[in-house]
Design a protein around this motif. Sequence first.
Motif, PDB file in Angstrom:
ATOM      1  N   PHE A 465       0.813  -1.103   0.053  1.00  0.00           N
ATOM      2  CA  PHE A 465      -0.125  -0.093  -0.092  1.00  0.00           C
ATOM      3  C   PHE A 465       0.757   1.319  -0.106  1.00  0.00           C
ATOM      4  O   PHE A 465       0.172   2.242  -0.319  1.00  0.00           O
ATOM      5  CB  PHE A 465      -0.972   0.116   1.113  1.00  0.00           C
ATOM      6  N   ASP A 466       2.035   0.925   0.234  1.00  0.00           N
ATOM      7  CA  ASP A 466       3.099   2.196   0.084  1.00  0.00           C
ATOM      8  C   ASP A 466       3.534   2.616  -1.146  1.00  0.00           C
ATOM      9  O   ASP A 466       3.814   3.859  -1.279  1.00  0.00           O
ATOM     10  CB  ASP A 466       4.309   2.079   1.008  1.00  0.00           C
ATOM     11  N   GLN A 467       3.132   1.634  -2.004  1.00  0.00           N
ATOM     12  CA  GLN A 467       3.516   1.659  -3.206  1.00  0.00           C
ATOM     13  C   GLN A 467       2.363   2.051  -4.520  1.00  0.00           C
ATOM     14  O   GLN A 467       2.365   2.775  -5.476  1.00  0.00           O
ATOM     15  CB  GLN A 467       4.442   0.694  -4.030  1.00  0.00           C
ATOM     16  N   VAL A 468       1.516   1.056  -4.197  1.00  0.00           N
ATOM     17  CA  VAL A 468       0.417   1.145  -5.041  1.00  0.00           C
ATOM     18  C   VAL A 468      -0.422   2.303  -5.551  1.00  0.00           C
ATOM     19  O   VAL A 468      -0.881   2.473  -6.448  1.00  0.00           O
ATOM     20  CB  VAL A 468      -0.660  -0.011  -4.691  1.00  0.00           C
ATOM     21  N   TRP A 469      -0.608   3.186  -4.660  1.00  0.00           N
ATOM     22  CA  TRP A 469      -1.203   4.377  -4.635  1.00  0.00           C
ATOM     23  C   TRP A 469      -0.753   5.328  -5.736  1.00  0.00           C
ATOM     24  O   TRP A 469      -1.254   6.316  -6.406  1.00  0.00           O
ATOM     25  CB  TRP A 469      -1.421   5.289  -3.239  1.00  0.00           C
ATOM     26  N   ARG A 470       0.498   5.022  -6.075  1.00  0.00           N
ATOM     27  CA  ARG A 470       1.294   5.960  -7.235  1.00  0.00           C
ATOM     28  C   ARG A 470       0.974   5.473  -8.596  1.00  0.00           C
ATOM     29  O   ARG A 470       1.432   5.891  -9.468  1.00  0.00           O
ATOM     30  CB  ARG A 470       2.733   5.830  -6.908  1.00  0.00           C
ATOM     31  N   VAL A 471       0.166   4.136  -8.602  1.00  0.00           N
ATOM     32  CA  VAL A 471      -0.026   3.593  -9.973  1.00  0.00           C
ATOM     33  C   VAL A 471      -0.769   4.345 -10.736  1.00  0.00           C
ATOM     34  O   VAL A 471      -1.888   4.924 -10.424  1.00  0.00           O
ATOM     35  CB  VAL A 471      -0.493   2.110  -9.815  1.00  0.00           C
ATOM     36  N   GLU A 472      -0.414   4.516 -12.022  1.00  0.00           N
ATOM     37  CA  GLU A 472      -1.090   5.520 -12.867  1.00  0.00           C
ATOM     38  C   GLU A 472      -2.123   4.764 -13.785  1.00  0.00           C
ATOM     39  O   GLU A 472      -1.917   4.348 -14.936  1.00  0.00           O
ATOM     40  CB  GLU A 472      -0.013   5.814 -14.114  1.00  0.00           C
ATOM     41  N   HIS A 473      -3.134   4.328 -12.860  1.00  0.00           N
ATOM     42  CA  HIS A 473      -4.222   3.463 -13.652  1.00  0.00           C
ATOM     43  C   HIS A 473      -5.494   4.355 -13.111  1.00  0.00           C
ATOM     44  O   HIS A 473      -5.571   4.727 -11.955  1.00  0.00           O
ATOM     45  CB  HIS A 473      -4.515   2.153 -12.920  1.00  0.00           C
ATOM     46  N   PRO A 474      -6.525   4.653 -13.903  1.00  0.00           N
ATOM     47  CA  PRO A 474      -7.608   5.331 -13.810  1.00  0.00           C
ATOM     48  C   PRO A 474      -8.314   4.840 -12.521  1.00  0.00           C
ATOM     49  O   PRO A 474      -9.196   5.615 -12.006  1.00  0.00           O
ATOM     50  CB  PRO A 474      -8.295   5.526 -14.872  1.00  0.00           C
ATOM     51  N   ALA A 475      -8.349   3.534 -12.220  1.00  0.00           N
ATOM     52  CA  ALA A 475      -9.109   2.966 -11.141  1.00  0.00           C
ATOM     53  C   ALA A 475      -8.560   2.837  -9.825  1.00  0.00           C
ATOM     54  O   ALA A 475      -8.990   2.340  -8.953  1.00  0.00           O
ATOM     55  CB  ALA A 475      -9.592   1.517 -11.759  1.00  0.00           C
ATOM     56  N   THR A 476      -7.325   3.422  -9.690  1.00  0.00           N
ATOM     57  CA  THR A 476      -6.355   3.080  -8.662  1.00  0.00           C
ATOM     58  C   THR A 476      -7.228   3.614  -7.272  1.00  0.00           C
ATOM     59  O   THR A 476      -7.369   2.808  -6.364  1.00  0.00           O
ATOM     60  CB  THR A 476      -5.102   3.777  -8.655  1.00  0.00           C
ATOM     61  N   ALA A 477      -7.693   4.824  -7.131  1.00  0.00           N
ATOM     62  CA  ALA A 477      -8.332   5.301  -6.153  1.00  0.00           C
ATOM     63  C   ALA A 477      -9.589   4.365  -5.644  1.00  0.00           C
ATOM     64  O   ALA A 477      -9.902   3.895  -4.675  1.00  0.00           O
ATOM     65  CB  ALA A 477      -8.667   6.693  -6.197  1.00  0.00           C
ATOM     66  N   TYR A 478     -10.372   3.980  -6.897  1.00  0.00           N
ATOM     67  CA  TYR A 478     -11.505   3.365  -6.823  1.00  0.00           C
ATOM     68  C   TYR A 478     -11.077   2.002  -6.079  1.00  0.00           C
ATOM     69  O   TYR A 478     -11.984   1.374  -5.074  1.00  0.00           O
ATOM     70  CB  TYR A 478     -12.337   3.212  -8.061  1.00  0.00           C
ATOM     71  N   VAL A 479     -10.295   1.349  -6.480  1.00  0.00           N
ATOM     72  CA  VAL A 479      -9.926  -0.063  -6.042  1.00  0.00           C
ATOM     73  C   VAL A 479      -9.162   0.057  -4.782  1.00  0.00           C
ATOM     74  O   VAL A 479      -9.859  -1.021  -3.744  1.00  0.00           O
ATOM     75  CB  VAL A 479      -8.853  -0.600  -7.003  1.00  0.00           C
ATOM     76  N   LEU A 480      -8.515   0.742  -4.283  1.00  0.00           N
ATOM     77  CA  LEU A 480      -8.204   1.278  -2.717  1.00  0.00           C
ATOM     78  C   LEU A 480      -9.186   1.473  -1.860  1.00  0.00           C
ATOM     79  O   LEU A 480      -9.145   1.002  -0.775  1.00  0.00           O
ATOM     80  CB  LEU A 480      -6.910   2.141  -2.814  1.00  0.00           C
ATOM     81  N   GLU A 481     -10.283   2.163  -2.346  1.00  0.00           N
ATOM     82  CA  GLU A 481     -11.390   2.472  -1.507  1.00  0.00           C
ATOM     83  C   GLU A 481     -12.217   1.062  -1.232  1.00  0.00           C
ATOM     84  O   GLU A 481     -12.546   0.701  -0.163  1.00  0.00           O
ATOM     85  CB  GLU A 481     -12.218   3.545  -2.093  1.00  0.00           C
TER      86      GLU A 481
END
Length: 508
Positions: A465-481
Amino acid sequence: MSAEPHPTLPPVRLHSDAELARDALVAPLFARAVRLARWAGPDTRVDVGGELVADQLPEAAAVLGLDAADEDGPVHASQAWRVAVDTGLVDVTEPEEDAGDGVEGGEPEYGTAAPGEDLALLTGGAPGDVLDLWLAALDTVLADAAVPDLDDLVEAMDAGGEIDFDRLDWNPQREADFLDGVLANLYLLSVAEGGAGDAPVPLPVLAASMIVPDDMGDPSDAVLEQVSDAMMRLDDQFRQLEPIGLVEFRPVDEALMVEAEELPDHEGAEAPAAAAAADPDGWDDDDEDVSRYGMVRLTPLGLYGVRARMLEAGVEAPAIGELADKGADTLLDTVSFYPESAAQAEIEQWLAGRDLPAAVAELLAAARGVDEGGPLRRLRCQQALAPAGPEAEAAVRAVLDDPELGGLARVWLAERGAVDVPAPDGTMVFWLTVDTIAAQLAADGETEELPLLMRSLTEHHTGFFDQVWRVEHPATAYVLEAMGRLHPDKKASKEARKAAFKARSRQP
């Protein structure tokens, strides 16, 4: 980010036109109409409206092989004749309306009938021609089924013998719409994932689907009475629809109605059936008593007929195989919203007859994209590639360096024991993780299995989780939520929520 619900019904698996045409030709009512069309000739006499004159009905019944002692024989003959006329299997020339009761010698004047041009299509036409004639016959039967029964018509007659339609409370359009709605519900129960499939549906459940609102708790007595009335009306209507081949139907057990009448506190003969309909999920398919309330299922021909009527009404009702001649982009976009088994069947038909390496390359190209539907397209593409053999390897290797498809390609190659597969870098691993979870959320929502997938995808990566939030994917925030809500590990769930906040803060 969430995919919008697709507006279409689930796809239906239809038999071939040739099989359906054979079913149509042996449907009892249609077969009778055909026999009467071949019987029609110079001596056939019809009244105004094209109906057979009364004294010819016994002969027509005999042509159909109906027992002369059967008092319903003329009724069946009259119905089959009407179907023959309405479908164009018979051409009629009606008598003049002002001809009175007769001409010279007091003999009444009649119209004539002869085999119609369309009759030849049954032997010389294509299967589609037969099905078109059957659909016309279905329209006639459905119109008849929406008419009140004879007892109701008699009760609604005034002193002068005219029908009091206000007293009858019959609205033709309302009745037709109700029957179409029932058939649409039965169709949906037949094609939906986890629905009835080929199994028959209890009649009270079908009646309740038209009467009881989804959000209603315990139905009121008034609602239960409406369900009972609808059930008995459907019992009569499905008896009329079975001979045309639309449904297989087991009517309500008349003894059940007698038993209900004998109850000391019954509220109508159908009260037990209505009470059962109030809890559709409470039906036990292994309970022999279920069938006593009536059971109905659409035949393969019935599925075809109801779908044809829905298409004519502007309803999107897909069928497996209709994408076979479309491009891969259309295929993936469409099957993204299909149940998994239906998507697999459609994909298999699309691949059949195509050059596999070229088809795989086309699928991979169509799977690209950072739009909202991208993750689900890639999931279906992965599903499409699953059965492919070595001949697909070159096309898959060609996308190893693609940032969107490289992870998918590595998984496919690794599952087949391919050599010289480059290890993915961290960016690709995290991107693929986000893409996979986004696809699962779009396909099935927040299922019970999804938390287990989240655990599997995250527990092997220290500091995920320290790294995945930086992923340039349009669904990153949605998936993390989603992971913050669903991850089975409380510590990981908290870390996911923090990572989601960071990802949101990066968005413009």
